[in-house]
Scaffold this active site. Structure first.
Site, mmCIF file in Angstrom:
data_model
loop_
_atom_site.group_PDB
_atom_site.id
_atom_site.type_symbol
_atom_site.label_atom_id
_atom_site.label_comp_id
_atom_site.label_asym_id
_atom_site.label_seq_id
_atom_site.Cartn_x
_atom_site.Cartn_y
_atom_site.Cartn_z
ATOM 1 N N GLU A 1 0.848 -1.187 0.000
ATOM 2 C CA GLU A 1 0.000 0.000 0.000
ATOM 3 C C GLU A 1 0.885 1.239 0.000
ATOM 4 O O GLU A 1 1.822 1.329 0.795
ATOM 5 C CB GLU A 1 -0.875 -0.027 1.257
ATOM 6 C CG GLU A 1 -1.726 1.203 1.440
ATOM 7 C CD GLU A 1 -2.515 1.150 2.747
ATOM 8 O OE1 GLU A 1 -2.379 0.157 3.492
ATOM 9 O OE2 GLU A 1 -3.249 2.097 3.021
ATOM 10 N N HIS B 1 1.008 4.883 0.939
ATOM 11 C CA HIS B 1 0.249 5.614 1.954
ATOM 12 C C HIS B 1 1.080 6.802 2.417
ATOM 13 O O HIS B 1 2.304 6.728 2.471
ATOM 14 C CB HIS B 1 0.006 4.621 3.118
ATOM 15 C CG HIS B 1 -0.872 5.115 4.204
ATOM 16 N ND1 HIS B 1 -0.469 6.039 5.131
ATOM 17 C CD2 HIS B 1 -2.147 4.779 4.546
ATOM 18 C CE1 HIS B 1 -1.458 6.264 5.984
ATOM 19 N NE2 HIS B 1 -2.490 5.519 5.649
ATOM 20 N N ASP C 1 -3.309 4.395 -1.599
ATOM 21 C CA ASP C 1 -4.181 4.959 -0.574
ATOM 22 C C ASP C 1 -4.321 6.450 -0.871
ATOM 23 O O ASP C 1 -3.319 7.157 -1.035
ATOM 24 C CB ASP C 1 -3.557 4.746 0.813
ATOM 25 C CG ASP C 1 -4.436 5.276 1.923
ATOM 26 O OD1 ASP C 1 -5.143 4.460 2.542
ATOM 27 O OD2 ASP C 1 -4.438 6.509 2.161
ATOM 28 N N HIS D 1 -7.256 2.261 -1.799
ATOM 29 C CA HIS D 1 -7.925 2.575 -0.537
ATOM 30 C C HIS D 1 -8.543 3.951 -0.691
ATOM 31 O O HIS D 1 -7.819 4.942 -0.819
ATOM 32 C CB HIS D 1 -6.923 2.592 0.617
ATOM 33 C CG HIS D 1 -6.745 1.259 1.254
ATOM 34 N ND1 HIS D 1 -5.750 0.997 2.162
ATOM 35 C CD2 HIS D 1 -7.462 0.112 1.140
ATOM 36 C CE1 HIS D 1 -5.850 -0.261 2.565
ATOM 37 N NE2 HIS D 1 -6.881 -0.818 1.967
ATOM 38 N N GLU E 1 -11.937 3.511 3.352
ATOM 39 C CA GLU E 1 -11.194 3.298 4.589
ATOM 40 C C GLU E 1 -11.307 4.542 5.438
ATOM 41 O O GLU E 1 -10.745 5.581 5.118
ATOM 42 C CB GLU E 1 -9.724 2.989 4.268
ATOM 43 C CG GLU E 1 -9.039 2.315 5.421
ATOM 44 C CD GLU E 1 -7.535 2.218 5.238
ATOM 45 O OE1 GLU E 1 -7.021 1.100 5.262
ATOM 46 O OE2 GLU E 1 -6.877 3.258 5.067
#
Lengths: 119, 290
Positions: B155, B157, B187, B224, B260
């Site tokens: 991911e 992020h 994300d 996400h 999320e």
């Protein structure tokens, strides 16, 4: 299950041969992911000012008991590590199982310490 | 087995969003039901949170899992897991041990019907850079992932940047191995431009522009749909969602946007994250023209 780390149900003294030898309570993991026991870094527990060292505390997960040393599981292959997902039982027995004072509704202070993970 | 035929960006929910309620006031089935009521058809789980007796669920549990997917018309999209090479206190896992853990998760993800994995590599610093042997670990697991049809996706992020060194190294690895079984989960925190006054902001964070995702899209198998603050007009106030969704549609990206929510207020007494998720899903429907 309750929101608090320490659950109100399951708080009881442990006796053996009619003598009080310790106490236990249920705790919940207030973390968003399950962790392996080896990822927990237990500290000491204080009950009404009395210090109980981490080496004297036994963790019970699905009926199996672990000392702090055993939780590290250094000798096991990582794939055999046990996971603490939501709850486990936390118990203390006096090392020599001498009769000890019954603990009732103790003030438990730094419990969150038990859930500090490494990463 | 339920299937959902729709091309383009699709709505899903990460069950991580329910972290303040799961196990207390919500069961796994409640999470399925809530996603279904939102009209979402994809989900992400966190393996070590949502699978009873992880990593060894009973056959009965697995059977019930498939029943829930059918009943609530849910596609198991993304299997969130960790390569926990820091798991022992005395030493790091060897590469072989990490591979063993990873392959165990690949098999379990496949058994539950997942096709994408959010593979969290163990990190070594605040920039979220992975352990140095990540290439060896992933390379060793690629044949199994290919055989079982799953894609391992780290991911990306905040504070990581889509144009940064880490992403570049992942893309280089994909090109070098020509693999279809390793990619990225983006994300949307990387696009965040607005912060409340006085709110902490990671000094390493530099927001990406929405178009920065375009060159990565061939390797992005999941996103996400991070969101921070929805207003009552169904707009997200901190991340440029209209531009992001527009790009995903225009570029013909096909995959799931997994909502999320990680606002700390979800842990407040009485907070219902389902309401917050619904606001975002109304926004997503509006933007996708659903």
């Amino acid at each position: 299950m309750e929101k608090q780390v320490i659950q109100s149900v399951g708080f009881r003294n442990l006796s053996k041969d009619g003598r009080m030898v310790g106490f236990q309570f249920k705790i919940r993991l207030p973390y968003y992911r399950g962790v392996f026991l080896s990822q927990l870094m237990p500290g000491a527990l204080f009950v009404d000012g009395e210090r109980i060292g981490k080496e004297d505390i036994i963790w019970t997960l699905k009926g199996e008991e672990y000392t702090v040393e055993q939780m590290k599981q250094d000798s096991l292959r990582p794939c055999q590590l046990r996971l603490l997902r939501l709850r486990c039982l936390f118990s203390y027995r006096t090392p020599d199982e001498r009769s000890c004072q019954a603990f009732t509704a103790p003030t438990v202070m730094p419990v969150t310490k038990y859930f500090c993970t490494k990463g | 087995m339920y299937s959902f035929e729709s091309k383009g960006p699709k709505r899903g929910v990460s069950f991580y969003s329910y972290s303040a309620e799961y196990g207390l006031t919500k069961t796994l089935e409640d999470c399925f039901e809530d996603a279904h009521d939102m009209g979402a058809h994809g989900i992400e789980i966190l393996a070590n949170t949502h699978i009873d007796n992880y990593p060894y669920p009973s056959d009965a549990w697995v059977e019930n899992w498939h029943r829930l997917c059918d009943k609530y018309e849910i596609i198991p999209v993304e299997y969130g897991h960790w390569i926990d090479s820091h798991v022992l206190q005395g030493r790091e896992l060897t590469t072989e041990e990490s591979v063993e853990m990873l392959c165990r998760d690949i098999r379990l993800a496949h058994r539950l019907g997942f096709t994408v994995m959010r593979t969290k590599m163990p990190v070594i610093n605040e920039l979220l850079e992975p352990v140095l042997n990540w290439r060896e670990i992933i390379r060793a697991a690629l044949p199994l992932a290919e055989q079982l049809g799953v894609k391992m996706c780290p991911e990306i992020h905040t504070p990581s940047n889509l144009n940064g060194k880490m992403v570049r190294e992942y893309i280089d690895f994909i090109k070098e191995t020509k693999t279809k079984n390793f990619g990225l989960n983006i994300d949307f925190s990387v696009f965040r431009t607005e912060f409340a006054e006085g709110e902490w902001r990671d000094p390493n964070f530099e927001p990406n522009r929405p178009e920065d995702i375009i060159p990565l899209l061939p390797y992005v198998y999941c996103c996400h749909a991070k969101f921070i603050q929805m207003n009552d007009d169904f707009e997200e106030m901190t991340i440029p969602y209209p531009q992001i969704i527009d790009i995903l549609k225009r570029e013909g990206w096909d995959g799931y946007l997994l909502s999320e929510y990680e606002g700390a207020d979800k842990y407040d007494d009485g907070y219902e994250v389902g309401q917050t998720l619904r606001k975002q899903h109304i926004m997503l429907k509006n933007l996708m023209g659903e």
